[in-house]
Design a protein around this motif. Structure first.
Motif, short mmCIF file in Angstrom:
data_model
loop_
_atom_site.label_atom_id
_atom_site.label_comp_id
_atom_site.label_asym_id
_atom_site.label_seq_id
_atom_site.Cartn_x
_atom_site.Cartn_y
_atom_site.Cartn_z
N ASP A 75 0.82 -1.21 0.00
CA ASP A 75 0.00 0.00 0.00
C ASP A 75 0.86 1.27 0.00
N GLY A 76 1.90 1.26 -0.83
CA GLY A 76 2.75 2.43 -0.95
C GLY A 76 3.80 2.58 0.14
N GLN A 77 3.83 1.66 1.10
CA GLN A 77 4.79 1.72 2.19
C GLN A 77 5.91 0.69 1.98
N CYS A 78 7.08 1.03 2.54
CA CYS A 78 8.24 0.13 2.45
C CYS A 78 8.48 -0.50 3.82
N ILE A 81 17.75 -5.81 21.74
CA ILE A 81 17.51 -4.37 21.94
C ILE A 81 16.13 -4.13 22.55
N ARG A 82 16.03 -3.04 23.33
CA ARG A 82 14.74 -2.62 23.88
C ARG A 82 13.93 -1.89 22.81
N PHE A 83 12.66 -1.63 23.14
CA PHE A 83 11.77 -1.00 22.16
C PHE A 83 12.24 0.41 21.78
N GLU A 84 12.69 1.19 22.73
CA GLU A 84 13.14 2.56 22.43
C GLU A 84 14.35 2.54 21.49
N GLU A 85 15.22 1.55 21.68
CA GLU A 85 16.36 1.41 20.76
C GLU A 85 15.86 1.05 19.36
N ALA A 86 14.85 0.19 19.31
CA ALA A 86 14.27 -0.20 18.02
C ALA A 86 13.67 1.02 17.32
N ARG A 87 13.00 1.87 18.07
CA ARG A 87 12.42 3.08 17.49
C ARG A 87 13.52 3.97 16.87
N SER A 88 14.63 4.11 17.56
CA SER A 88 15.73 4.95 17.07
C SER A 88 16.36 4.35 15.82
N GLY A 126 14.57 7.16 8.54
CA GLY A 126 13.34 7.88 8.24
C GLY A 126 12.08 7.06 8.44
N GLY A 127 12.16 5.99 9.22
CA GLY A 127 10.99 5.14 9.41
C GLY A 127 10.55 5.03 10.86
N LYS A 128 9.74 4.03 11.14
CA LYS A 128 9.23 3.76 12.49
C LYS A 128 8.95 2.27 12.59
N PRO A 129 8.82 1.74 13.80
CA PRO A 129 8.46 0.32 13.94
C PRO A 129 7.16 0.03 13.19
N ALA A 130 7.11 -1.10 12.52
CA ALA A 130 6.06 -1.39 11.54
C ALA A 130 4.73 -1.78 12.17
N MET A 131 3.66 -1.45 11.44
CA MET A 131 2.31 -1.89 11.74
C MET A 131 2.02 -3.16 10.94
N ILE A 132 0.96 -3.86 11.32
CA ILE A 132 0.40 -4.95 10.53
C ILE A 132 -0.99 -4.50 10.10
N TYR A 133 -1.23 -4.40 8.78
CA TYR A 133 -2.45 -3.78 8.30
C TYR A 133 -3.52 -4.77 7.84
N SER A 134 -3.13 -6.00 7.56
CA SER A 134 -4.11 -6.99 7.10
C SER A 134 -3.49 -8.38 7.17
N GLU A 135 -4.31 -9.39 6.93
CA GLU A 135 -3.79 -10.76 6.94
C GLU A 135 -2.79 -10.97 5.80
N SER A 136 -3.11 -10.43 4.62
CA SER A 136 -2.19 -10.59 3.48
C SER A 136 -0.87 -9.87 3.76
N HIS A 137 -0.96 -8.72 4.40
CA HIS A 137 0.26 -7.99 4.75
C HIS A 137 1.07 -8.78 5.77
N TYR A 138 0.40 -9.38 6.75
CA TYR A 138 1.09 -10.20 7.76
C TYR A 138 1.83 -11.36 7.09
N ASP A 139 1.19 -12.01 6.11
CA ASP A 139 1.82 -13.13 5.41
C ASP A 139 3.06 -12.66 4.64
N MET A 140 2.99 -11.44 4.04
CA MET A 140 4.14 -10.91 3.32
C MET A 140 5.32 -10.68 4.28
N ILE A 141 5.04 -10.15 5.45
CA ILE A 141 6.09 -9.86 6.43
C ILE A 141 6.71 -11.15 6.94
#
Length: 254
Positions: A125-128, A138-145, A151-166
């Motif tokens: 959906d246009g996201q990388c 690493i802790r979560f704050e380190e992961a965020r950094s 230029g990114g952020k910790p990833a979301m899961i948007y759908s079942e098909s997206h989860y399968d791709m990840i």
């Protein structure tokens, strides 16, 4: 004394009186002409043009005069503040449009480079989406950094098909020589009271696939993902924990 002599004496006397009494009067010459006609009727003169004048050529231009004294300074004008504000606003809009166009072009270039170098292995959906592997947990704050550094952020899961791709992508990163699974941070959050999962913008997630025994209500907030080399293993999928827990990397998105 003959008549001509008398006429000349009278004309001379009249002329002298006229000149002395009206030296600059324009009708003086005309009066002389009239006196001449009275005493010398046989000498014809034209009353319409008793005397002829000739306009000479113009003389040379005189020298330039001295510069005059500068006049007093006029009153201070009133600024059109509304016009000035309109000009400034338009300049700001033009600058913003220029910056926006430059940023858009830069993002396109980054996308092209990432595609060429394989830096965007998963697109949705246009996201990388990509994985940042860390052999030291690493802790979560380190992961965020780590994600923010690109230029990114910790990833979301948007759908079942997206989860399968990840999960397919993460499974391809597993090396049998080092480990048979991957533990990575995601950007989703868990709310214990409602037992619900949310995206970073606060909306509810439309797809969650829990690790066996999860979610655990006593564990708060952050969510991670485990993927094993075997797609049908029960020791994988999503789990919730506190942000001080550690994982071996993070799935990022931008």
């Amino acid at each position: 004394m003959n008549a001509l002599t008398i006429s000349l004496l009278i004309a001379s006397t009249v002329y002298s009186n006229i000149v002395s009494s009206q030296p600059q009067h324009p009708s003086g010459c005309l009066n002389i002409w009239r006196a001449h006609q009275a005493f010398c009727p046989n000498e014809v003169l034209s009353p319409e043009a008793p005397f002829e004048t000739t306009q000479g050529a113009p003389g040379k231009r005189g020298p330039k005069g001295e510069k005059g004294v500068q006049g007093a300074r006029g009153p201070r004008g009133i600024a059109d503040r509304e016009w000035i504000a309109d000009v400034v606003r338009e300049e700001v809009r033009a600058g913003l449009r220029s910056c926006t166009d430059a940023l858009s072009e830069a993002n396109k270039r980054i996308q092209q480079l990432e595609d060429r170098e394989g830096l965007c292995p998963v697109k949705h959906d246009g996201q990388c989406f990509w994985m940042e592997v860390r052999y030291e947990r690493i802790r979560f704050e380190e992961a965020r950094s780590i994600c923010a550094a690109r230029g990114g952020k910790p990833a979301m899961i948007y759908s079942e098909s997206h989860y399968d791709m990840i999960t397919r992508y993460l499974r391809s990163l597993i090396s049998p020589e080092t480990s048979d699974n991957i533990h990575a941070w995601l950007g989703l959050t868990f709310r214990s009271q409602s037992r619900s999962v949310h995206l970073s913008n606060g909306t509810g997630s439309t797809y969650v696939k829990w690790y066996t025994g999860y979610p655990r209500v006593e564990r708060c907030c952050t969510i991670g993902l485990t993927v094993t080399s075997s797609w049908d293993s029960s020791s994988q999928n999503m789990w919730n924990t506190g942000p001080s827990s550690r994982a071996r990397g993070v799935v990022c998105e931008k």
